[in-house]
Design a protein around this motif. Structure first.
Motif, PDB file in Angstrom:
ATOM      1  N   GLN A  13       1.069  -1.631   0.354  1.00 27.43           N
ATOM      2  CA  GLN A  13      -0.080   0.163  -0.219  1.00 27.43           C
ATOM      3  C   GLN A  13       0.678   1.465  -0.471  1.00 27.43           C
ATOM      4  O   GLN A  13       2.157   0.946   0.838  1.00 27.43           O
ATOM      5  CB  GLN A  13      -0.786   0.221   1.071  1.00 27.43           C
ATOM      6  CG  GLN A  13      -1.887  -0.718   1.144  1.00 27.43           C
ATOM      7  CD  GLN A  13      -2.579  -1.294   2.563  1.00 27.43           C
ATOM      8  OE1 GLN A  13      -2.837  -0.351   3.346  1.00 27.43           O
ATOM      9  NE2 GLN A  13      -4.217  -1.253   1.536  1.00 27.43           N
ATOM     10  N   ALA A  14      -0.018   2.477  -0.657  1.00 31.68           N
ATOM     11  CA  ALA A  14       1.310   3.476  -0.303  1.00 31.68           C
ATOM     12  C   ALA A  14       1.505   4.133   1.285  1.00 31.68           C
ATOM     13  O   ALA A  14       0.974   3.268   1.899  1.00 31.68           O
ATOM     14  CB  ALA A  14      -0.056   4.539  -1.256  1.00 31.68           C
ATOM     15  N   SER A  84       8.350   5.056   2.342  1.00 27.88           N
ATOM     16  CA  SER A  84       7.521   6.154   2.139  1.00 27.88           C
ATOM     17  C   SER A  84       6.782   5.866   0.187  1.00 27.88           C
ATOM     18  O   SER A  84       6.636   6.720  -0.713  1.00 27.88           O
ATOM     19  CB  SER A  84       7.685   7.613   1.711  1.00 27.88           C
ATOM     20  OG  SER A  84       7.858   7.444   3.223  1.00 27.88           O
ATOM     21  N   LEU A  85       6.475   4.736  -0.636  1.00 30.67           N
ATOM     22  CA  LEU A  85       6.464   3.849  -0.753  1.00 30.67           C
ATOM     23  C   LEU A  85       5.303   5.105  -2.365  1.00 30.67           C
ATOM     24  O   LEU A  85       4.113   5.611  -1.498  1.00 30.67           O
ATOM     25  CB  LEU A  85       5.675   2.527  -1.637  1.00 30.67           C
ATOM     26  CG  LEU A  85       6.839   1.896  -1.921  1.00 30.67           C
ATOM     27  CD1 LEU A  85       7.017   0.588  -1.773  1.00 30.67           C
ATOM     28  CD2 LEU A  85       8.436   2.204  -2.853  1.00 30.67           C
ATOM     29  N   LYS A  86       5.163   5.031  -3.141  1.00 33.35           N
ATOM     30  CA  LYS A  86       4.089   5.705  -3.806  1.00 33.35           C
ATOM     31  C   LYS A  86       3.102   4.783  -4.874  1.00 33.35           C
ATOM     32  O   LYS A  86       4.410   4.477  -5.621  1.00 33.35           O
ATOM     33  CB  LYS A  86       4.137   7.760  -4.153  1.00 33.35           C
ATOM     34  CG  LYS A  86       4.875   8.398  -3.471  1.00 33.35           C
ATOM     35  CD  LYS A  86       5.380   9.648  -4.543  1.00 33.35           C
ATOM     36  CE  LYS A  86       5.725  10.279  -2.489  1.00 33.35           C
ATOM     37  NZ  LYS A  86       6.553  11.881  -3.729  1.00 33.35           N
ATOM     38  N   PRO A  87       2.223   5.185  -5.835  1.00 36.15           N
ATOM     39  CA  PRO A  87       1.617   4.875  -6.592  1.00 36.15           C
ATOM     40  C   PRO A  87       2.795   4.725  -8.366  1.00 36.15           C
ATOM     41  O   PRO A  87       2.623   4.028  -8.409  1.00 36.15           O
ATOM     42  CB  PRO A  87       0.402   4.844  -7.186  1.00 36.15           C
ATOM     43  CG  PRO A  87      -0.446   5.670  -5.564  1.00 36.15           C
ATOM     44  CD  PRO A  87       0.978   5.601  -4.976  1.00 36.15           C
ATOM     45  N   GLU A  88       3.077   5.891  -7.689  1.00 34.05           N
ATOM     46  CA  GLU A  88       4.313   5.939  -9.415  1.00 34.05           C
ATOM     47  C   GLU A  88       4.811   5.573  -8.560  1.00 34.05           C
ATOM     48  O   GLU A  88       5.720   5.733 -10.101  1.00 34.05           O
ATOM     49  CB  GLU A  88       3.938   7.856  -9.642  1.00 34.05           C
ATOM     50  CG  GLU A  88       4.507   8.170  -8.443  1.00 34.05           C
ATOM     51  CD  GLU A  88       3.126   8.418  -7.641  1.00 34.05           C
ATOM     52  OE1 GLU A  88       2.302   8.954  -6.949  1.00 34.05           O
ATOM     53  OE2 GLU A  88       2.886  10.647  -6.996  1.00 34.05           O
ATOM     54  N   ASP A  89       5.329   4.506  -7.805  1.00 28.86           N
ATOM     55  CA  ASP A  89       6.562   3.744  -8.306  1.00 28.86           C
ATOM     56  C   ASP A  89       6.205   2.785  -8.489  1.00 28.86           C
ATOM     57  O   ASP A  89       7.765   1.901  -8.639  1.00 28.86           O
ATOM     58  CB  ASP A  89       6.782   3.776  -6.545  1.00 28.86           C
ATOM     59  CG  ASP A  89       7.574   5.040  -5.832  1.00 28.86           C
ATOM     60  OD1 ASP A  89       7.393   4.851  -4.798  1.00 28.86           O
ATOM     61  OD2 ASP A  89       8.264   5.718  -6.201  1.00 28.86           O
ATOM     62  N   THR A  90       5.177   2.715  -9.015  1.00 23.69           N
ATOM     63  CA  THR A  90       4.953   0.568  -9.065  1.00 23.69           C
ATOM     64  C   THR A  90       6.214   0.699 -11.212  1.00 23.69           C
ATOM     65  O   THR A  90       5.618   1.780 -11.420  1.00 23.69           O
ATOM     66  CB  THR A  90       3.201   0.527 -10.003  1.00 23.69           C
ATOM     67  OG1 THR A  90       3.122   0.935  -8.741  1.00 23.69           O
ATOM     68  CG2 THR A  90       3.279  -0.195 -10.267  1.00 23.69           C
ATOM     69  N   VAL A 116       2.470  -0.472  -6.054  1.00 20.28           N
ATOM     70  CA  VAL A 116       1.702  -0.106  -5.367  1.00 20.28           C
ATOM     71  C   VAL A 116       0.376   0.442  -5.356  1.00 20.28           C
ATOM     72  O   VAL A 116       0.278   1.660  -6.087  1.00 20.28           O
ATOM     73  CB  VAL A 116       3.358   1.056  -5.104  1.00 20.28           C
ATOM     74  CG1 VAL A 116       2.497   2.596  -3.771  1.00 20.28           C
ATOM     75  CG2 VAL A 116       4.389   1.198  -5.106  1.00 20.28           C
ATOM     76  N   SER A 117      -0.537   0.307  -4.496  1.00 21.50           N
ATOM     77  CA  SER A 117      -1.729   0.608  -4.707  1.00 21.50           C
ATOM     78  C   SER A 117      -1.761   1.919  -3.577  1.00 21.50           C
ATOM     79  O   SER A 117      -1.299   1.843  -2.563  1.00 21.50           O
ATOM     80  CB  SER A 117      -2.488  -0.406  -3.881  1.00 21.50           C
ATOM     81  OG  SER A 117      -2.389  -0.892  -2.386  1.00 21.50           O
ATOM     82  N   SER A 118      -2.857   2.825  -3.924  1.00 26.84           N
ATOM     83  CA  SER A 118      -3.643   3.788  -3.101  1.00 26.84           C
ATOM     84  C   SER A 118      -5.111   3.974  -1.834  1.00 26.84           C
ATOM     85  O   SER A 118      -5.364   2.517  -2.318  1.00 26.84           O
ATOM     86  CB  SER A 118      -3.752   4.732  -4.625  1.00 26.84           C
ATOM     87  OG  SER A 118      -5.470   4.088  -5.307  1.00 26.84           O
TER      88      SER A 118
END
Length: 118
Positions: A13-14, A84-90, A116-118
């Motif tokens: 998850q984000a 601190s992963l973000k969906p745009e890191d997918t 990475v899910s939001s």
């Protein structure tokens, strides 16, 4: 010749964290400059982070302060700690190796998927 095998990808998850590992074959791992790259769907492969023989590191602006690259020469392994992963890191994350800082990366792993899910 170096063979690289990535592991540690998955779904998170984000705001979460993952640690990627890249295991290298051969007895000269410490001689290599190592890097992490990623490729998101429909986009070109992009630089994420790199580490030199003595442990000095560089990062893409998009991950600076959130990702940390490190290496353990005794284990022939390079790591990418992602916080601190973000969906745009997918993306599919690849590790790579080269013998010279100024040369193209010569060796690539097969990649590991990070979602990475939001």
């Amino acid at each position: 010749q170096v063979q690289l095998v990535e592991s540690g990808g998955g779904l998170v998850q984000a705001g979460g964290s993952l640690r990627l590992s890249c295991a290298a074959s051969g007895r000269t791992f410490s001689s290599y400059f190592m890097g992490w790259f990623r490729q998101a769907p429909g986009k070109e492969r992009a630089f994420v982070a790199a580490i030199n023989r003595s442990g000095g590191s560089t990062y893409a602006d998009s991950v600076k302060g959130r990702f940390t690259i490190s290496r353990d020469n005794a284990k022939n392994t390079v790591y990418l700690q992602m916080d601190s992963l973000k969906p745009e890191d997918t993306a599919v994350y690849f590790c790579a190796a080269r013998l010279s800082a100024g040369s193209p990366y010569d060796y690539w792993g097969q990649g590991t998927q990070v979602t990475v899910s939001s």
